[in-house]
Scaffold this active site. Structure first.
Site, PDB file in Angstrom:
ATOM      1  N   SER A   1       1.977  -3.450   3.052  1.00  0.00           N
ATOM      2  CA  SER A   1       1.909  -2.775   4.346  1.00  0.00           C
ATOM      3  C   SER A   1       2.279  -1.292   4.200  1.00  0.00           C
ATOM      4  O   SER A   1       1.554  -0.530   3.571  1.00  0.00           O
ATOM      5  CB  SER A   1       2.816  -3.507   5.346  1.00  0.00           C
ATOM      6  OG  SER A   1       2.639  -3.008   6.651  1.00  0.00           O
ATOM      7  N   LEU A   2       3.420  -0.879   4.749  1.00  0.00           N
ATOM      8  CA  LEU A   2       3.909   0.499   4.594  1.00  0.00           C
ATOM      9  C   LEU A   2       3.915   0.937   3.127  1.00  0.00           C
ATOM     10  O   LEU A   2       3.644   2.092   2.791  1.00  0.00           O
ATOM     11  CB  LEU A   2       5.331   0.575   5.162  1.00  0.00           C
ATOM     12  CG  LEU A   2       6.222   1.698   4.652  1.00  0.00           C
ATOM     13  CD1 LEU A   2       5.810   3.005   5.293  1.00  0.00           C
ATOM     14  CD2 LEU A   2       7.673   1.395   4.894  1.00  0.00           C
TER      15      LEU A   2
ATOM     16  N   GLN B   1       8.380  -2.809   5.359  1.00  0.00           N
ATOM     17  CA  GLN B   1       9.467  -2.966   6.329  1.00  0.00           C
ATOM     18  C   GLN B   1      10.233  -4.265   6.111  1.00  0.00           C
ATOM     19  O   GLN B   1       9.640  -5.296   5.842  1.00  0.00           O
ATOM     20  CB  GLN B   1       8.872  -2.949   7.742  1.00  0.00           C
ATOM     21  CG  GLN B   1       9.719  -2.226   8.748  1.00  0.00           C
ATOM     22  CD  GLN B   1       8.942  -1.806   9.986  1.00  0.00           C
ATOM     23  OE1 GLN B   1       7.785  -1.433   9.896  1.00  0.00           O
ATOM     24  NE2 GLN B   1       9.561  -1.837  11.132  1.00  0.00           N
TER      25      GLN B   1
ATOM     26  N   GLN C   1      -5.967  -1.147   7.900  1.00  0.00           N
ATOM     27  CA  GLN C   1      -4.752  -1.918   7.602  1.00  0.00           C
ATOM     28  C   GLN C   1      -3.885  -2.176   8.840  1.00  0.00           C
ATOM     29  O   GLN C   1      -3.216  -3.197   8.937  1.00  0.00           O
ATOM     30  CB  GLN C   1      -3.942  -1.147   6.541  1.00  0.00           C
ATOM     31  CG  GLN C   1      -2.795  -1.912   5.942  1.00  0.00           C
ATOM     32  CD  GLN C   1      -1.562  -1.037   5.766  1.00  0.00           C
ATOM     33  OE1 GLN C   1      -0.998  -0.547   6.734  1.00  0.00           O
ATOM     34  NE2 GLN C   1      -1.153  -0.840   4.527  1.00  0.00           N
TER      35      GLN C   1
ATOM     36  N   HIS D   1      -0.161  -5.600  12.329  1.00  0.00           N
ATOM     37  CA  HIS D   1      -1.353  -6.154  11.666  1.00  0.00           C
ATOM     38  C   HIS D   1      -2.097  -7.159  12.549  1.00  0.00           C
ATOM     39  O   HIS D   1      -2.499  -8.221  12.106  1.00  0.00           O
ATOM     40  CB  HIS D   1      -0.968  -6.786  10.315  1.00  0.00           C
ATOM     41  CG  HIS D   1      -0.320  -5.807   9.385  1.00  0.00           C
ATOM     42  ND1 HIS D   1      -1.016  -4.796   8.767  1.00  0.00           N
ATOM     43  CD2 HIS D   1       0.977  -5.652   9.018  1.00  0.00           C
ATOM     44  CE1 HIS D   1      -0.173  -4.065   8.051  1.00  0.00           C
ATOM     45  NE2 HIS D   1       1.031  -4.548   8.186  1.00  0.00           N
TER      46      HIS D   1
ATOM     47  N   ARG E   1       2.566   7.083  11.595  1.00  0.00           N
ATOM     48  CA  ARG E   1       2.290   5.640  11.656  1.00  0.00           C
ATOM     49  C   ARG E   1       3.423   4.911  12.385  1.00  0.00           C
ATOM     50  O   ARG E   1       3.189   4.082  13.267  1.00  0.00           O
ATOM     51  CB  ARG E   1       2.147   5.109  10.224  1.00  0.00           C
ATOM     52  CG  ARG E   1       1.862   3.613  10.096  1.00  0.00           C
ATOM     53  CD  ARG E   1       1.813   3.270   8.604  1.00  0.00           C
ATOM     54  NE  ARG E   1       1.310   1.927   8.334  1.00  0.00           N
ATOM     55  CZ  ARG E   1       2.091   0.851   8.180  1.00  0.00           C
ATOM     56  NH1 ARG E   1       3.399   0.966   8.288  1.00  0.00           N
ATOM     57  NH2 ARG E   1       1.550  -0.328   7.916  1.00  0.00           N
TER      58      ARG E   1
END
Length: 290
Positions: A87-88, A9, A243, A194, A112
């Site tokens: 991340s993503l 992101q 995660q 996170h 998600r």
């Protein structure tokens, strides 16, 4: 050895993916995505405003689609010895290496994004980038604050993003500035990604991931939660679930990939943020965009 890295992101921009759409195979994948998502995400990707693109439910699938369709369009030129995603981007990396199908990957990313959006609405929360301090000092200060605040993204040496309640992040920023941080910059995000405040999203996504078929990828996937290479589907699933509430250990991931023999890094997706972070770890290594 060639490492392919997939952004998360923040890399989105209006017009992303427009050139890819000219190719018939890529166009078919974009149209399949519109169908799966139930709205024309391509309209927002190609012509939407920054404000529209910034909505979590749009941003995450948009970056995922740009990344995996770009990887697919490379055909025989996509030859990874190792991959990682920020991340993503971990979901993009898993689709690109055959661990997840395009359809399953997109459904998980959409689930998600929606779960994270809901978690953000439960409790107002935020993130802040801390520049110019070592990781240990940031970790120590976070532990000193009684409200929820944790290290969330270890982006590169001297850049660590913290995440938590608004009060927790504000207190940590003040203390870290006293400790000598060059900047403690609040980020324009809708929640504490996170961090423990994503627990509701983690619980929701756990079921979706557990029900999804994951295969062994064609090469090791270095996962955010422990910065280690993985090929075992069961372990990959557990790490994907962890995660959401655990940190993105990007600095450690790049260091480990270099130790394991990476000689070049190719960023697959919109923007060039990750190439900049790689250079902060090792200025001499070759980086380029797919």
């Amino acid at each position: 050895m060639k490492a392919y890295i997939f952004p998360g992101q923040g890399s989105q921009f209006s017009g992303m993916g427009k050139e890819l759409y000219q190719d018939q195979k890529s166009q078919d994948l974009f149209e399949k995505a519109n169908e799966i998502l139930g709205f024309r995400i391509t309209d927002i990707m190609f012509n939407g405003s920054d404000e529209e693109l910034k909505q979590t439910r749009v941003t995450q699938p948009a970056i995922f689609l740009h990344s995996v369709i770009l990887a697919d369009s490379l055909g025989g030129y996509f030859t990874p010895d190792m991959v990682a995603g920020h991340s993503l981007g971990e979901f993009s990396a898993l689709v690109a290496t055959g661990a997840l199908t395009f359809e399953d990957g997109l459904r998980l990313v959409a689930a998600r994004a929606n779960a994270m959006q809901k978690a953000c609405e439960i409790q107002p929360s935020t993130m802040a980038a801390i520049l110019g301090l070592d990781d240990f000092t940031v970790e120590e200060v976070c532990q000193m604050v009684s409200e929820i605040v944790v290290p969330a993204n270890y982006n590169c040496p001297g850049q660590l993003v913290i995440s938590g309640s608004i009060e927790g992040v504000d207190k940590a920023c003040a203390l870290l500035t006293e400790r000598g941080a060059k900047r403690a910059l609040k980020l324009n995000v809708s929640g504490a990604f996170h961090s423990p405040l994503m627990e509701a999203a983690r619980a929701e996504l756990e079921d979706a991931i557990a029900a999804t078929n994951i295969q062994a990828p064609v090469c090791p996937v270095y996962q955010n939660i422990d910065a280690k290479p993985h090929t075992d589907p069961a372990t990959i699933k557990q790490n994907l679930i962890a995660q959401l509430t655990g940190p993105v250990r990007w600095t450690q991931t790049i260091k480990r990939m270099l130790e394991d023999g990476a000689t070049s890094f190719v960023e697959v997706g919109p923007g060039n943020v990750l190439q900049g972070l790689v250079k902060k770890v090792d200025r001499s290594v070759e980086t380029k965009s797919a």
